[in-house]
Write an enzyme that holds these catalytic residues in place. Structure first.
Site, PDB file in Angstrom:
ATOM      1  CB  ILE A  13      -0.885  -0.144   1.192  1.00 49.57           C
ATOM      2  CG1 ILE A  13      -1.677  -1.238   1.381  1.00 49.57           C
ATOM      3  CG2 ILE A  13      -1.964   1.329   1.242  1.00 49.57           C
ATOM      4  CD1 ILE A  13      -2.603  -1.460   2.375  1.00 49.57           C
ATOM      5  CB  SER A 125      -6.799  -3.438   9.963  1.00 46.91           C
ATOM      6  OG  SER A 125      -7.615  -4.503   9.322  1.00 46.91           O
ATOM      7  CE1 TYR A 149      -1.856  -6.292  11.080  1.00 43.12           C
ATOM      8  CE2 TYR A 149      -4.104  -7.359  10.636  1.00 43.12           C
ATOM      9  CZ  TYR A 149      -3.038  -6.308  10.602  1.00 43.12           C
ATOM     10  OH  TYR A 149      -3.404  -5.502   9.453  1.00 43.12           O
ATOM     11  CE  LYS A 153      -2.127  -2.744  11.759  1.00 41.07           C
ATOM     12  NZ  LYS A 153      -1.273  -1.690  11.197  1.00 41.07           N
ATOM     13  CG  ASN A 179     -10.780  -7.668   2.750  1.00 36.69           C
ATOM     14  OD1 ASN A 179     -11.429  -7.277   3.400  1.00 36.69           O
ATOM     15  ND2 ASN A 179     -10.198  -9.007   2.745  1.00 36.69           N
ATOM     16  N   GLY A 294     -10.970 -18.729  12.521  1.00 36.19           N
ATOM     17  CA  GLY A 294     -10.930 -17.479  12.815  1.00 36.19           C
ATOM     18  C   GLY A 294     -11.717 -16.627  11.812  1.00 36.19           C
TER      19      GLY A 294
HETATM   20  P1  NAD Z   1       3.601  -4.611   3.427  1.00 38.96           P
HETATM   21  O1  NAD Z   1       4.062  -5.554   4.277  1.00 38.96           O
HETATM   22  O2  NAD Z   1       3.519  -4.694   1.943  1.00 38.96           O
HETATM   23  O3  NAD Z   1       4.097  -3.109   3.827  1.00 38.96           O
HETATM   24  C1  NAD Z   1       4.522  -2.896   5.136  1.00 38.96           C
HETATM   25  C2  NAD Z   1       5.963  -2.261   5.274  1.00 38.96           C
HETATM   26  O4  NAD Z   1       6.572  -1.837   6.467  1.00 38.96           O
HETATM   27  C3  NAD Z   1       7.097  -3.103   4.462  1.00 38.96           C
HETATM   28  O5  NAD Z   1       7.544  -2.527   3.480  1.00 38.96           O
HETATM   29  C4  NAD Z   1       7.880  -3.597   5.903  1.00 38.96           C
HETATM   30  O6  NAD Z   1       9.167  -3.864   5.178  1.00 38.96           O
HETATM   31  C5  NAD Z   1       7.731  -2.207   6.507  1.00 38.96           C
HETATM   32  N1  NAD Z   1       8.042  -2.551   7.789  1.00 38.96           N
HETATM   33  C6  NAD Z   1       7.575  -3.575   8.719  1.00 38.96           C
HETATM   34  N2  NAD Z   1       8.091  -3.305   9.888  1.00 38.96           N
HETATM   35  C7  NAD Z   1       8.639  -2.618  10.118  1.00 38.96           C
HETATM   36  C8  NAD Z   1       9.616  -1.572  10.751  1.00 38.96           C
HETATM   37  N3  NAD Z   1       9.676  -2.153  12.136  1.00 38.96           N
HETATM   38  N4  NAD Z   1      10.302  -0.530  10.624  1.00 38.96           N
HETATM   39  C9  NAD Z   1      10.390  -0.146   9.454  1.00 38.96           C
HETATM   40  N5  NAD Z   1       9.677  -0.658   8.249  1.00 38.96           N
HETATM   41  C10 NAD Z   1       8.905  -1.806   8.541  1.00 38.96           C
HETATM   42  O7  NAD Z   1       2.048  -4.411   4.123  1.00 38.96           O
HETATM   43  P2  NAD Z   1       0.603  -3.550   3.343  1.00 38.96           P
HETATM   44  O8  NAD Z   1      -0.287  -4.527   2.775  1.00 38.96           O
HETATM   45  O9  NAD Z   1       1.417  -2.494   2.309  1.00 38.96           O
HETATM   46  O10 NAD Z   1       0.158  -2.997   4.756  1.00 38.96           O
HETATM   47  C11 NAD Z   1       0.554  -1.598   4.982  1.00 38.96           C
HETATM   48  C12 NAD Z   1      -0.381  -1.372   6.432  1.00 38.96           C
HETATM   49  O11 NAD Z   1      -1.465  -1.592   6.185  1.00 38.96           O
HETATM   50  C13 NAD Z   1       0.164  -2.389   7.563  1.00 38.96           C
HETATM   51  O12 NAD Z   1       0.470  -1.482   8.860  1.00 38.96           O
HETATM   52  C14 NAD Z   1      -0.994  -3.302   7.586  1.00 38.96           C
HETATM   53  O13 NAD Z   1      -1.162  -3.884   8.986  1.00 38.96           O
HETATM   54  C15 NAD Z   1      -2.186  -2.425   7.072  1.00 38.96           C
HETATM   55  N6  NAD Z   1      -3.064  -3.202   6.690  1.00 38.96           N
HETATM   56  C16 NAD Z   1      -3.324  -4.212   5.625  1.00 38.96           C
HETATM   57  C17 NAD Z   1      -4.140  -4.628   4.706  1.00 38.96           C
HETATM   58  C18 NAD Z   1      -4.011  -5.640   3.909  1.00 38.96           C
HETATM   59  O14 NAD Z   1      -4.532  -6.460   3.676  1.00 38.96           O
HETATM   60  N7  NAD Z   1      -2.819  -5.239   2.898  1.00 38.96           N
HETATM   61  C19 NAD Z   1      -5.315  -4.634   5.510  1.00 38.96           C
HETATM   62  C20 NAD Z   1      -5.651  -3.563   6.641  1.00 38.96           C
HETATM   63  C21 NAD Z   1      -4.541  -2.977   7.125  1.00 38.96           C
HETATM   64  N1  UFG Z   2      -9.849 -17.132   1.049  1.00 42.22           N
HETATM   65  C1  UFG Z   2     -10.070 -18.323   0.511  1.00 42.22           C
HETATM   66  N2  UFG Z   2      -9.019 -19.129   0.149  1.00 42.22           N
HETATM   67  C2  UFG Z   2      -7.932 -18.573   0.438  1.00 42.22           C
HETATM   68  C3  UFG Z   2      -7.730 -17.095   0.832  1.00 42.22           C
HETATM   69  C4  UFG Z   2      -8.575 -16.597   1.451  1.00 42.22           C
HETATM   70  O1  UFG Z   2     -11.393 -19.033   0.598  1.00 42.22           O
HETATM   71  O2  UFG Z   2      -6.959 -19.117  -0.010  1.00 42.22           O
HETATM   72  C5  UFG Z   2     -11.215 -16.596   1.714  1.00 42.22           C
HETATM   73  C6  UFG Z   2     -11.397 -16.372   2.964  1.00 42.22           C
HETATM   74  O3  UFG Z   2     -12.033 -17.550   3.682  1.00 42.22           O
HETATM   75  C7  UFG Z   2     -12.153 -15.100   3.096  1.00 42.22           C
HETATM   76  C8  UFG Z   2     -11.686 -14.290   1.867  1.00 42.22           C
HETATM   77  O4  UFG Z   2     -11.268 -15.092   0.930  1.00 42.22           O
HETATM   78  O5  UFG Z   2     -13.536 -15.343   3.105  1.00 42.22           O
HETATM   79  C9  UFG Z   2     -10.929 -13.098   2.045  1.00 42.22           C
HETATM   80  O6  UFG Z   2      -9.604 -13.519   2.842  1.00 42.22           O
HETATM   81  P1  UFG Z   2      -8.303 -12.990   3.191  1.00 42.22           P
HETATM   82  O7  UFG Z   2      -7.362 -13.865   3.699  1.00 42.22           O
HETATM   83  O8  UFG Z   2      -7.960 -12.166   1.731  1.00 42.22           O
HETATM   84  O9  UFG Z   2      -8.692 -11.481   3.744  1.00 42.22           O
HETATM   85  P2  UFG Z   2      -9.697 -11.594   5.304  1.00 42.22           P
HETATM   86  O10 UFG Z   2     -10.718 -10.518   5.175  1.00 42.22           O
HETATM   87  O11 UFG Z   2      -9.342 -12.773   5.877  1.00 42.22           O
HETATM   88  O12 UFG Z   2      -8.240 -10.442   6.081  1.00 42.22           O
HETATM   89  C10 UFG Z   2      -7.982  -9.173   5.638  1.00 42.22           C
HETATM   90  C11 UFG Z   2      -6.380  -9.063   6.102  1.00 42.22           C
HETATM   91  C12 UFG Z   2      -6.453  -9.136   7.732  1.00 42.22           C
HETATM   92  C13 UFG Z   2      -7.199  -8.056   7.770  1.00 42.22           C
HETATM   93  C14 UFG Z   2      -8.634  -8.368   7.369  1.00 42.22           C
HETATM   94  C15 UFG Z   2      -9.535  -7.197   7.564  1.00 42.22           C
HETATM   95  O13 UFG Z   2      -5.669 -10.412   5.653  1.00 42.22           O
HETATM   96  O14 UFG Z   2      -5.182  -8.616   7.825  1.00 42.22           O
HETATM   97  O15 UFG Z   2      -8.580  -8.432   5.873  1.00 42.22           O
HETATM   98  O16 UFG Z   2      -9.175  -5.787   7.354  1.00 42.22           O
HETATM   99  F1  UFG Z   2      -7.349  -7.880   9.185  1.00 42.22           F
END
Ligand code: NAD
Ligand code: UFG
Length: 339
Positions: A13, A125, A149, A153, A179, A294
């Site tokens: 992101i 999140s 996790y 948050k 998502n 979960g």
């Molecule tokens: P990502 O892992 O691609 O990006 C996180 C970045 O932070 C990485 O580049 C990693 O190297 C860096 N990082 C981790 N720990 C660090 C530290 N201690 N110091 C400096 N850098 C560090 O993940 P993303 O999908 O881009 O997510 C970004 C943020 O959004 C995260 O906080 C994540 O929890 C949150 N988020 C993500 C999702 C999702 O599904 N992708 C959903 C909800 C919230």
């Molecule tokens: N799913 C499958 N097969 C897979 C992976 C996922 O059927 O191989 C299903 C899951 O059961 C769920 C949906 O696809 O119904 C989405 O699953 P994701 O793992 O892609 O996403 P989640 O909603 O479970 O979780 C995501 C992030 C979490 C975050 C949450 C809410 O991974 O970190 O969204 O923001 F907390």
């Protein structure tokens, strides 16, 4: 010159947000320890934007490293993505999650305060809603966590609220992402998970490209229209735009606001698989597997607050999401590995 600092700017992101900020004319610093990313993403961001950003390799738990950045550059705001995000891993390694996510955020805020930088956009999140009783989910819904996790948050949200209570001149937005999926339409940057993807869209993409045999659909007996889990998938380019709006909002507003970033529409796992096959004309073999522990049945946002407060709403369609995910995956079957 004023800079916006992105912690975790090289991540999925963060890299898309860096691109959006550069394109909008901001000066950007990425501060990342590359624990889950590589500099290749930032090089590509620079190529796409046609302009450079400042790349700093550092850890948010390292107060001295952070201070050095604030001393050298005039930072006006921080967008805080850095952290660990794998739910299963967080159960196995809780201390890492509390250290990187919670302690890292506290350290970051301490340094920000020292340099009088008090505008913060935080990556929260939808996980903070736990197993929500009703959908769509409004920001006022009760919060809970079912794993370290999510707990991290939730703790950070509380810490930032306490900070604003104590020091009302901070401006903080807690952006609760639903998502995130998709990629920049160039196919040059995208999500590059390590090992076996936990999340649906990267798993589908890796099946489609032939890296994995088939998708396991975790449960088809949920109380949803087709029995598979329903989520609010949001295009990462829309999400990135939401961060720009949040930064603009903080230019004139103090205090703390939690804001959902979602589309307001839920799609099932089968909807996603079918859309991916139809739009990209590729096969996605799948099998029905047991429910994943979960998981919840249905989770999608009430997106109204983002529209009212930030003037933001998601614009990309489901077809855009699956098309752009596939363009990234098919052009970069091994992610950034060979770049
Ligand atoms: P990502 O892992 O691609 O990006 C996180 C970045 O932070 C990485 O580049 C990693 O190297 C860096 N990082 C981790 N720990 C660090 C530290 N201690 N110091 C400096 N850098 C560090 O993940 P993303 O999908 O881009 O997510 C970004 C943020 O959004 C995260 O906080 C994540 O929890 C949150 N988020 C993500 C999702 C999702 O599904 N992708 C959903 C909800 C919230
Ligand atoms: N799913 C499958 N097969 C897979 C992976 C996922 O059927 O191989 C299903 C899951 O059961 C769920 C949906 O696809 O119904 C989405 O699953 P994701 O793992 O892609 O996403 P989640 O909603 O479970 O979780 C995501 C992030 C979490 C975050 C949450 C809410 O991974 O970190 O969204 O923001 F907390």
């Amino acid at each position: 010159m004023q800079y916006v600092m992105l912690t975790g700017g090289a991540g999925y992101i963060g890299s898309h947000t860096a691109l959006a900020l550069l394109r909008a004319g901001y000066q950007v610093i990425s501060f990342d320890n590359y624990s889950n990313s590589s500099t290749a993403a930032l090089q590509r961001v620079e190529q796409l934007a046609g302009t450079d950003l400042i790349r700093i390799s550092g850890d948010i738990r390292d107060e001295a490293a952070l201070s050095a950045v604030f001393r050298q550059y005039q930072v006006s705001a921080v967008v805080h993505f850095a952290g660990l995000k794998a739910v299963g891993e967080s159960v196995a390694m809780p201390l890492s999650y509390y250290d990187n996510n919670v302690a890292g955020t506290v350290t970051l805020c301490r340094v920000m305060r020292e340099f009088n930088v008090k505008k913060l956009v935080f990556s929260s999140s939808a996980t903070v809603y736990g197993d929500a009783k009703t959908v769509p989910i409004a920001e006022t819904a009760p919060r809970s966590a079912t794993n370290p996790y999510g707990q991290s948050k939730l703790m950070i949200e509380h810490i930032l609220q306490d900070l604003v209570n104590a020091e009302p001149d901070w401006g903080i937005t807690l952006l609760r992402y639903f998502n995130p999926v998709g990629a920049d339409s160039s196919g040059q940057i995208g999500e590059d998970p390590n090992g076996i993807p936990n999340n649906l869209m990267p798993f589908i993409s890796q099946v489609a490209v032939g890296k994995r045999d088939k998708l396991s659909i975790f449960g088809n007996d949920y109380p949803t229209p087709d029995g598979t889990g329903v989520r609010d998938y949001i295009h990462v380019v829309d999400l990135a735009a939401g961060h720009l709006k949040a930064l603009q909002y903080l230019e004139t507003n103090q205090g703390i606001e939690a804001i959902n970033l979602g589309t307001g529409t839920g799609y099932s796992v089968l909807d996603m698989v079918k859309a991916f096959s139809r739009v990209n004309n590729v096969e996605v073999p799948y099998q029905i597997a047991p429910r994943r522990p979960g998981d919840i049945a249905s989770c999608y946002a009430m997106p109204d607050k983002a529209r009212k407060l930030l003037g933001w709403q998601a614009e990309k369609t489901l077809d855009d999401m699956v098309r752009d995910s596939w363009r990234w995956q098919s052009q970069n079957p091994d992610g950034y590995t060979n770049s």
